[in-house]
Scaffold this motif. Structure first.
Motif, mmCIF file in Angstrom:
data_model
loop_
_atom_site.group_PDB
_atom_site.id
_atom_site.type_symbol
_atom_site.label_atom_id
_atom_site.label_comp_id
_atom_site.label_asym_id
_atom_site.label_seq_id
_atom_site.Cartn_x
_atom_site.Cartn_y
_atom_site.Cartn_z
ATOM 1 N N VAL A 620 35.789 34.507 48.202
ATOM 2 C CA VAL A 620 36.866 34.752 49.159
ATOM 3 C C VAL A 620 36.244 35.443 50.365
ATOM 4 O O VAL A 620 35.564 36.451 50.233
ATOM 5 N N MET A 621 36.466 34.881 51.557
ATOM 6 C CA MET A 621 35.918 35.475 52.780
ATOM 7 C C MET A 621 36.998 36.138 53.642
ATOM 8 O O MET A 621 36.692 37.015 54.440
ATOM 9 N N ASP A 622 38.223 35.695 53.470
ATOM 10 C CA ASP A 622 39.338 36.310 54.196
ATOM 11 C C ASP A 622 40.587 36.058 53.370
ATOM 12 O O ASP A 622 40.925 34.907 53.074
ATOM 13 N N TRP A 623 41.291 37.132 53.000
ATOM 14 C CA TRP A 623 42.416 36.998 52.077
ATOM 15 C C TRP A 623 43.585 36.233 52.683
ATOM 16 O O TRP A 623 44.480 35.799 51.940
ATOM 17 N N LYS A 624 43.599 36.017 53.972
ATOM 18 C CA LYS A 624 44.693 35.220 54.539
ATOM 19 C C LYS A 624 44.571 33.749 54.152
ATOM 20 O O LYS A 624 45.538 32.993 54.270
ATOM 21 N N TYR A 625 43.390 33.332 53.696
ATOM 22 C CA TYR A 625 43.196 31.958 53.233
ATOM 23 C C TYR A 625 43.439 31.816 51.730
ATOM 24 O O TYR A 625 43.262 30.725 51.185
ATOM 25 N N TYR A 626 43.791 32.918 51.067
ATOM 26 C CA TYR A 626 43.969 32.838 49.614
ATOM 27 C C TYR A 626 45.451 32.652 49.284
ATOM 28 O O TYR A 626 46.337 32.887 50.104
ATOM 29 N N GLU A 627 45.726 32.255 48.041
ATOM 30 C CA GLU A 627 47.084 31.902 47.661
ATOM 31 C C GLU A 627 47.990 33.122 47.533
ATOM 32 O O GLU A 627 47.549 34.242 47.252
ATOM 33 N N ILE A 628 49.268 32.865 47.712
ATOM 34 C CA ILE A 628 50.291 33.896 47.819
ATOM 35 C C ILE A 628 50.409 34.748 46.562
ATOM 36 O O ILE A 628 50.436 35.984 46.630
ATOM 37 N N MET A 629 50.472 34.111 45.396
ATOM 38 C CA MET A 629 50.867 34.816 44.182
ATOM 39 C C MET A 629 49.888 35.928 43.827
ATOM 40 O O MET A 629 50.288 37.038 43.470
ATOM 41 N N TYR A 630 48.603 35.626 43.933
ATOM 42 C CA TYR A 630 47.577 36.629 43.654
ATOM 43 C C TYR A 630 47.339 37.514 44.879
ATOM 44 O O TYR A 630 47.374 38.739 44.798
ATOM 45 N N GLY A 631 47.117 36.901 46.015
ATOM 46 C CA GLY A 631 46.709 37.640 47.202
ATOM 47 C C GLY A 631 47.726 38.653 47.677
ATOM 48 O O GLY A 631 47.383 39.797 48.020
ATOM 49 N N GLU A 632 49.014 38.265 47.690
ATOM 50 C CA GLU A 632 50.033 39.178 48.197
ATOM 51 C C GLU A 632 50.328 40.312 47.219
ATOM 52 O O GLU A 632 50.857 41.352 47.624
ATOM 53 N N ARG A 633 50.012 40.141 45.944
ATOM 54 C CA ARG A 633 50.186 41.242 45.000
ATOM 55 C C ARG A 633 49.336 42.438 45.409
ATOM 56 O O ARG A 633 49.789 43.580 45.392
ATOM 57 N N TYR A 634 48.109 42.150 45.791
ATOM 58 C CA TYR A 634 47.157 43.221 46.073
ATOM 59 C C TYR A 634 47.094 43.595 47.556
ATOM 60 O O TYR A 634 46.781 44.728 47.894
ATOM 61 N N MET A 635 47.401 42.638 48.439
ATOM 62 C CA MET A 635 47.210 42.869 49.871
ATOM 63 C C MET A 635 48.507 42.857 50.679
ATOM 64 O O MET A 635 48.477 43.159 51.872
#
Length: 725
Positions: A620-635
């Motif tokens: 992962v290089m930028d969390w805005k490119y990662y999926e909602i379910m995992y990424g938004e939990r932490y960020m």
């Protein structure tokens, strides 16, 4: 920085015939050198007897108390292959490579297992007394997500994105018929399998109704994955909801197999919410659903009427200023259908809470700081429950029994280590299989109460006389704030000479739901770690805050700033390494995959002075490119947390890169899409920084099979080129 070092395991003295691992064994060695064990053990209901597979995986063996646990054969794979043509609908046999590993005992004489042949998958009962077999259910070869009702009169399965039900007479009923591929029914890949989701359909206790997910992802952006195996490359589109963008809309539908009627549960607005821990009431009249908001900080456990879909009541709510993460469906007491167990870490550690079906908390069944890892069986009265708990600062797994009425908890296993254990249905005998850093594997059969033990297996070190295994040492450090113990390990090169200086490879992951250091055989080390130590590297691993099996506070510290507390903890490990005179601080390397790839690249850009060389896989290089379910939990979302996204992005830090960095990515990766690494490569080009890049064209998030050997060889050579003198 406080540290505690305990030396364990193997010296590196060379014995005749011993050698180092070859590169193929980094992938295929774990099976070749597995310590002797008892595989696929199950207690037989109503008997003080258990079964397991023999060393050839061809025979199902049985031992019982009456014969003083003498081993004998129950049935073998050859017998199964012999009877299949007589009962399968196609009159066709099946060649079994091994006895069905996922067999189950349904009662004291009935063994149930599944086999596959050219016509599909078949569920069979075998009576060990009469030695007769019965075909119970069959599904076609293209069936996916198969769900059997309890009496196996009906089976639900998916054909692409639609549900079909087949009865035990072979009659098929099409439940859904959505031609739009953006509407997906009954899939376990709902909410991208976060929140403990492992299935997408649930049969009712009365076997007549099917609850299923209906996922509408037509509003989610298509994401292209290039397929390189055609003469002209093609595009496979997947739906990939990125952080801060539009998410899927999910509902729950009840299908009545008697009437054909469908009823949608009235789970309400907003449509972008998560529906989790779906559980039928034992009566079949109600359904319980954990309704979690998109922000993932507010969970409602709601009760719905199954026939009308009407909302009945909210039993309780759970809120957090970080996140709530439901992982487990409700467990109803077998002797009381009005009470259930709910698991949550809201008080610090994932533990059991007893509730009524009206939402009243009866009692908390937690024990000290033990984390409930997996619940097992109730006793025959239904008033006691056995579960595996995590102890010893996350390192051990032990078996516990809790008395539901009193809450009294007893630890059933005792030796420090990783236990896979279970009680006989009578509760008289404990099957206990475990390992630790000094014990390859041991199996004891213990009489509960007087603690009399019969040793079934004491495995020898499988490497003696074959592999010159490096020495592994347990390491305990403390987090930068001085409050939290961190578990680590260090692996020394063979023929280690403390007067010499060695290059280092730090292997890390660092993300949630993963733990690399555990008190089991090899202390959790992978064969590539061992291989690199044999090649002359100090290999070091540390589980930082944010990783698994340590409780709520250990994980929540990462909220909105992924990678920051994790790097601070890893720097404690680096400081520890730098105190060692045998560590060459000018030749330090780091390697990680997925979240570990993010951590690796984070170090190379946030702390470019530490590591000379790095390998980042699927990063992962930028969390805005990662999926909602995992990424938004932490960020949270990029809109809600722009500072955190800017801080954790590596795209705006490419100009800080100093050392050698190899990025590896699966070109078909649907988890960490290739855009992450491509954007970082582009940023390096713009910053005038050199970076090495390698793709595995046919692989997704992980590189598997023989290609994994190729990958490990590439990584090893990369470190050798840059870190070996």
């Amino acid at each position: 920085m406080k540290k505690l070092l305990v030396l364990f395991l193997f010296g590196s003295s060379f014995a005749y015939g011993q050698r180092n691992f070859n590169i193929n064994e980094t992938v295929f060695g774990p099976r070749q050198y597995a310590p002797k064990a008892i595989m696929a053990q199950q207690w037989i209901p109503g008997q003080d007897a258990f079964t397991y597979l023999d060393d050839t995986y061809q025979r199902l063996m049985v031992r019982d108390a009456k014969s003083n646990w003498t081993e004998r054969e129950a049935i073998n794979a050859a017998r199964i292959m012999e009877i299949l043509p007589t009962i399968l609908p196609s009159k066709e046999g099946a060649k079994l490579a091994m006895f069905p590993y996922d067999y189950q005992w349904k009662d004291s004489n009935t063994l149930q297992f599944a086999v596959q042949n050219a016509s599909g998958k078949h569920v069979i009962n075998y009576n060990t007394a009469s030695k007769q077999a019965t075909l119970l259910a069959s599904t076609p070869t293209d069936a996916n997500n198969i769900e059997y009702n309890a009496d196996l009169t009906q089976t639900a399965y998916l054909i692409e994105n639609n549900i079909v039900i087949i009865d035990n007479n072979g009659k098929k009923t099409t439940v859904t018929n959505d031609s739009n591929k953006g509407i997906v029914n009954g899939s376990d890949y709902t909410h991208r399998q976060e929140f403990g989701i492992k299935k997408g359909m649930w049969w009712s206790p009365k076997n007549d109704k099917l609850l299923y997910y209906r996922k509408d992802e037509t509003m989610v952006s298509n994401y292209p994955l290039i397929q390189w195996n055609e003469r002209v490359a093609t595009v496979k589109d997947i739906r990939y909801p990125m952080s801060g963008m539009k998410s899927e809309e999910v509902t729950l539908v009840v299908y009545d197999s008697k009437t054909g009627q469908k009823t949608t549960l009235k789970t309400g607005e907003p449509k972008e919410q998560y529906l989790t821990i779906c559980t039928w009431d034992p009566s079949g009249e109600y359904i319980y659903v954990g309704v979690l908001n998109r922000e993932q900080n507010h969970l409602k456990l709601n009760k719905y009427q199954a026939t009308t879909g009407d909302f009945v009541q909210t039993l309780f709510e759970e809120k957090s200023n970080t996140w709530v993460e439901p992982q487990h469906a409700l467990t109803f007491l077998p002797n009381n259908p009005k009470q259930f167990l709910y698991q949550t870490d809201k008080d610090g550690f994932n533990q059991l809470f007893l509730y009524t079906t009206e939402g009243k908390l009866v009692k908390q069944l937690g024990f000290e700081d033990v984390i409930v890892d997996k619940i097992h069986e109730f006793n025959t009265k239904g008033d006691r429950l056995v579960y595996t708990g995590i102890t010893n600062k996350g390192l051990d797994r032990q078996l516990f029994e809790v008395q539901i009425p009193s809450g009294k908890t007893t630890q059933l296993t005792s030796e420090s280590g990783f236990h896979t254990a279970s009680l006989s249905s009578s509760g008289k005998y404990l099957f206990d299989q475990y390992s630790n850093i000094t014990t390859p594997n041991k199996v004891d059969l213990t009489t509960v109460g007087n603690k009399t033990k019969v040793n079934m297996v004491t495995a020898e070190n499988p490497f003696i006389g074959k592999i010159d295994l490096p020495r592994i040492e347990a390491v305990s450090l403390t987090s930068p704030d001085g409050t939290t113990a961190l578990n680590g390990r260090i692996i020394y090169p063979n023929n280690f000479d403390p007067s010499k200086k060695y290059p280092v490879m730090v292997y890390l992951y660092g993300g949630s739901h993963a733990q690399l250091v555990q008190n089991k055989w090899l202390y959790g080390a992978g064969y590539f770690d061992l291989y690199m130590a044999q090649q002359g590297y100090i290999v070091f691993t540390l589980d930082n805050r944010g990783s698994d099996a340590r409780g709520r506070d250990f994980t929540r510290v990462t909220h909105r700033h992924l990678g920051q507390a994790e790097m601070a903890d890893q720097m404690q490990g680096i400081a520890f390494l730098k105190t060692k005179p045998f560590v060459d601080q000018t030749r330090m390397g780091i390697f990680g995959w997925s979240f570990g790839g993010f951590m690796t690249t984070s170090f190379m850009t946030h702390h470019p002075e530490v590591f000379h060389t790095a390998v980042a896989g699927g990063p992962v290089m930028d969390w805005k490119y990662y999926e909602i379910m995992y990424g938004e939990r932490y960020m949270d979302t990029p809109q809600e947390n722009p500072e955190g996204y800017n801080q954790t992005s590596l795209l705006n830090k490419a100009d800080k890169l100093k050392g050698n960095l190899l990025i590896i990515h699966g070109a078909q990766d649907p988890v960490v899409v290739q855009q992450h690494s491509m954007e970082f490569v582009e940023a390096c080009i713009k910053a005038g920084k050199q970076v090495d890049y390698f793709l595995y064209p046919t692989h997704e998030h992980n590189v598997s099979g023989k290609d994994r050997v190729h990958m490990y060889e590439k990584i090893a050579k990369y470190f050798d080129i840059h870190l070996k003198k």
